[in-house]
Design a protein around this motif. Structure first.
Motif, PDB file in Angstrom:
ATOM      1  N   GLY A   1      -2.120   2.794  -4.408  1.00  0.00           N
ATOM      2  CA  GLY A   1      -2.694   3.825  -3.559  1.00  0.00           C
ATOM      3  C   GLY A   1      -4.089   4.160  -4.056  1.00  0.00           C
ATOM      4  N   PHE A   2      -4.906   4.682  -3.161  1.00  0.00           N
ATOM      5  CA  PHE A   2      -6.306   4.949  -3.484  1.00  0.00           C
ATOM      6  C   PHE A   2      -6.671   6.322  -2.952  1.00  0.00           C
ATOM      7  N   THR A   3      -7.349   7.113  -3.790  1.00  0.00           N
ATOM      8  CA  THR A   3      -7.716   8.450  -3.368  1.00  0.00           C
ATOM      9  C   THR A   3      -9.053   8.855  -3.964  1.00  0.00           C
ATOM     10  N   ALA A   4      -9.714   9.759  -3.266  1.00  0.00           N
ATOM     11  CA  ALA A   4     -10.980  10.328  -3.724  1.00  0.00           C
ATOM     12  C   ALA A   4     -11.014  11.776  -3.252  1.00  0.00           C
ATOM     13  N   THR A   5     -11.272  12.693  -4.158  1.00  0.00           N
ATOM     14  CA  THR A   5     -11.306  14.103  -3.789  1.00  0.00           C
ATOM     15  C   THR A   5     -12.668  14.478  -3.226  1.00  0.00           C
ATOM     16  N   ARG A   6     -12.766  15.675  -2.687  1.00  0.00           N
ATOM     17  CA  ARG A   6     -14.032  16.145  -2.126  1.00  0.00           C
ATOM     18  C   ARG A   6     -15.090  16.362  -3.197  1.00  0.00           C
TER      19      ARG A   6
ATOM     20  N   ARG B   1       0.825  -1.202   0.000  1.00  0.00           N
ATOM     21  CA  ARG B   1       0.000   0.000   0.000  1.00  0.00           C
ATOM     22  C   ARG B   1       0.862   1.255   0.000  1.00  0.00           C
ATOM     23  N   MET B   2       0.447   2.237  -0.775  1.00  0.00           N
ATOM     24  CA  MET B   2       1.058   3.569  -0.741  1.00  0.00           C
ATOM     25  C   MET B   2       0.262   4.374   0.271  1.00  0.00           C
ATOM     26  N   LYS B   3       0.959   5.049   1.182  1.00  0.00           N
ATOM     27  CA  LYS B   3       0.244   5.764   2.232  1.00  0.00           C
ATOM     28  C   LYS B   3       0.693   7.204   2.420  1.00  0.00           C
ATOM     29  N   VAL B   4       1.842   7.584   1.894  1.00  0.00           N
ATOM     30  CA  VAL B   4       2.328   8.947   2.140  1.00  0.00           C
ATOM     31  C   VAL B   4       2.246   9.790   0.870  1.00  0.00           C
TER      32      VAL B   4
END
Length: 121
Positions: free
Chosen positions: A47-52, A9-12
């Motif tokens: 890594g996983f991301t979601a914007t506002r 997992r990518m976390k930073v």
């Protein structure tokens, strides 16, 4: 595939910013970014991301959970060792039907892998 691909997992934030400089591809409800590391490490980092823009915290968390599961199912088969992958949720990720979301992720991974492969001939 005989051996199981290990996913870390990518976390930073610096890892996510580095991957953003690589190739990205949007398919349906997901955008996938890929960056070859060239450090000799055989692991695949995800890594996983979601914007506002996607929605509130509950919706963003649901999107990331769905993307994590899709990556868990598809990266061992379609991921490339030594690469960083970032899965970015888009507007319809939370409401997308599960088979269509899997198709979106699979299509993006296949297209990105084809871009990375050298031309044969």
């Amino acid at each position: 595939m005989t051996e199981q691909l290990t996913i870390a997992r990518m976390k930073v934030r610096p890892q996510f910013l580095a991957a953003a400089k690589g190739v990205s591809l949007a398919r349906g409800a997901v955008m996938v970014q890929i960056l070859p590391r060239n450090d000799g490490d055989p692991l695949v980092h995800a890594g996983f991301t979601a914007t506002r823009k996607v929605g509130g915290a509950v919706v963003r968390n649901r999107c990331k959970r769905r993307l994590r599961e899709a990556a868990r199912l598809l990266l061992p088969e379609l991921g490339r060792p030594g690469c960083d992958y970032v899965f970015v949720a888009r507007g319809g990720t939370a409401a997308r039907s599960w088979p269509r979301l899997l198709d979106d992720v699979k299509s993006a991974l296949i297209s990105l892998a084809a871009e990375r492969e050298p031309a044969k001939g």
